[in-house]
Enzyme design. Sequence first.
Site, PDB file in Angstrom:
ATOM      1  N   THR A  70       0.844  -1.074  -0.142  1.00 30.12           N
ATOM      2  CA  THR A  70      -0.143   0.131  -0.049  1.00 30.12           C
ATOM      3  C   THR A  70       0.970   1.248  -0.060  1.00 30.12           C
ATOM      4  O   THR A  70       2.220   1.181  -0.416  1.00 30.12           O
ATOM      5  CB  THR A  70      -0.932   0.002   1.082  1.00 30.12           C
ATOM      6  N   ASN A  71       0.391   2.286   0.366  1.00 29.94           N
ATOM      7  CA  ASN A  71       1.262   3.426   0.409  1.00 29.94           C
ATOM      8  C   ASN A  71       0.635   4.575   1.659  1.00 29.94           C
ATOM      9  O   ASN A  71      -0.463   4.106   2.422  1.00 29.94           O
ATOM     10  CB  ASN A  71       1.005   4.360  -0.825  1.00 29.94           C
ATOM     11  N   HIS A  72       1.153   5.636   1.690  1.00 34.35           N
ATOM     12  CA  HIS A  72       0.968   6.459   2.993  1.00 34.35           C
ATOM     13  C   HIS A  72      -0.300   7.445   2.675  1.00 34.35           C
ATOM     14  O   HIS A  72      -0.655   8.055   3.641  1.00 34.35           O
ATOM     15  CB  HIS A  72       2.202   7.489   3.071  1.00 34.35           C
ATOM     16  N   SER A  73      -1.370   6.984   1.754  1.00 35.85           N
ATOM     17  CA  SER A  73      -2.337   8.332   1.871  1.00 35.85           C
ATOM     18  C   SER A  73      -3.574   8.080   2.813  1.00 35.85           C
ATOM     19  O   SER A  73      -3.949   6.914   2.902  1.00 35.85           O
ATOM     20  CB  SER A  73      -2.812   8.007   0.104  1.00 35.85           C
TER      21      SER A  73
ATOM     22  N   ALA B 273      -4.517   7.533  -4.327  1.00 34.23           N
ATOM     23  CA  ALA B 273      -2.760   7.183  -4.423  1.00 34.23           C
ATOM     24  C   ALA B 273      -3.154   5.650  -4.927  1.00 34.23           C
ATOM     25  O   ALA B 273      -3.279   4.700  -4.101  1.00 34.23           O
ATOM     26  CB  ALA B 273      -2.041   7.253  -3.101  1.00 34.23           C
TER      27      ALA B 273
END
Length: 406
Positions: A216-219, A283
């Site tokens: 995943t990512n930081h959004s 994102a």
Amino acid sequence: MATVQDRPLQGRHILLGITGSIAAYKAAMLCRLLKREGAEVQVVMTQLAKQFITPLTMATLSRRPILVEFFDPENGQWNSHVSLGEWADCYLIAPATANTLAKMAGGVADNLLLTTYLSARCPVMVAPAMDLDMYAHYTTQRNLEELAQHGVAIIEPNSGELASGLEGKGRMAEPEEIVEALKAHFSEKKKPLTDRHFVVTAGATIEPIDPVRYITNHSSGKMGYAIAGELARAGARVTLVSGRTELPVPAGVERVDVLTAEEMYEATTKAFAEADGGVMCAAVADYTPREVAASKIKKSDEGDLTLTLRRTKDIAATLGAEKGGRVLVGFALETDNEQAHAEEKLAKKHFDFVVLNSLRDAGAGFRGDTNKVTFVDAAGSEELPLLSKQEVAVRIVERIVKILSK
Ligand code: PMT
């Protein structure tokens, strides 16, 4: 002489739904007041409502036959819920019982009043009426919240003496108060995005590797949620396609929850087909594991683990390729060569403008409550100072309104 401004209900078509509550007697006065304001009133009642107030009373006051069933058993005349929904400028359900509210929230359509709700395209207002414990019950509160989230206006009940003899909140608002709520609704200045439908993507996607792990990512979703809320405040109908987040749904916004980039692609392309525009703030993972292991991948004491990733579909590029006359706004999250990358995305994905944010700027990008953005379009760039995400959302919506008014 009275002007249209003074009489906002003059000539308006009000569909008045009456359900089976003791407060139904107030519907007679309500109908009278609406007629006095110059409105056309068509009454739809449930079977139970007829036990509380007679169709004869309502037909006399509204000067129209009352509708209860889908068709008249005497002559077979069909009462079309679709035509009723089209006729109405506003569907007012007063009194609205806990039972009817629950059915509305659940999409149940077992009488004419409810089928008309499902097919109504006009604004819908409800004036709940029930005993205090029924009103306070978590299911009723949950149903009201659900309806409000989908744009139904709730005319709050009053506190006071109830038919049961108990005291508390649940008394239907007085007819005069309901008429005032309707007048306020019709005299509201038309908002700039009324009758427009926007799709917003927000948050991070989650790409499973196995039942335990994911990419995943930081959004956090904050930027996208602020945009969705601002579009709704400007009068738009908003479908928010959201990755996993803890954020509350902004008022008047319809949220579709998704997990993976593929699910976000499906939900967004579906909603965009019927929309006037989109804002792509999510994102989205560009790559996803080619295989998702059915059980937890075990570690080995030797060697590396290699994951093969495949490209996901580019949602924004897909919408851009078939956008026609719609407005499409994209984001560019960059770490270097910002302007060039943003311009490339503008052209490649057919965005009307790109909201560029760079992780090199303090206070910009993921998670925080602020962002530092530059708008990039075919005519050039506009750099904004560090602002709250809320204020950035306001600026984005202002740009959208300007594009649509050209
Ligand atoms: O959620 P927050 O914590 O508030 O953070 C906000 C944010 C940093 C996530 C937001 O401001 C932002 O920059 N969103 C876009 C992030 C991104 O993925 O940018 P990108 O440059 O990789 O993608 C370009 C555009 O294509 C974006 O509009 C993106 O939504 C879209 N895209 C990308 C890949 C893909 N498969 N489908 C897409 O639609």
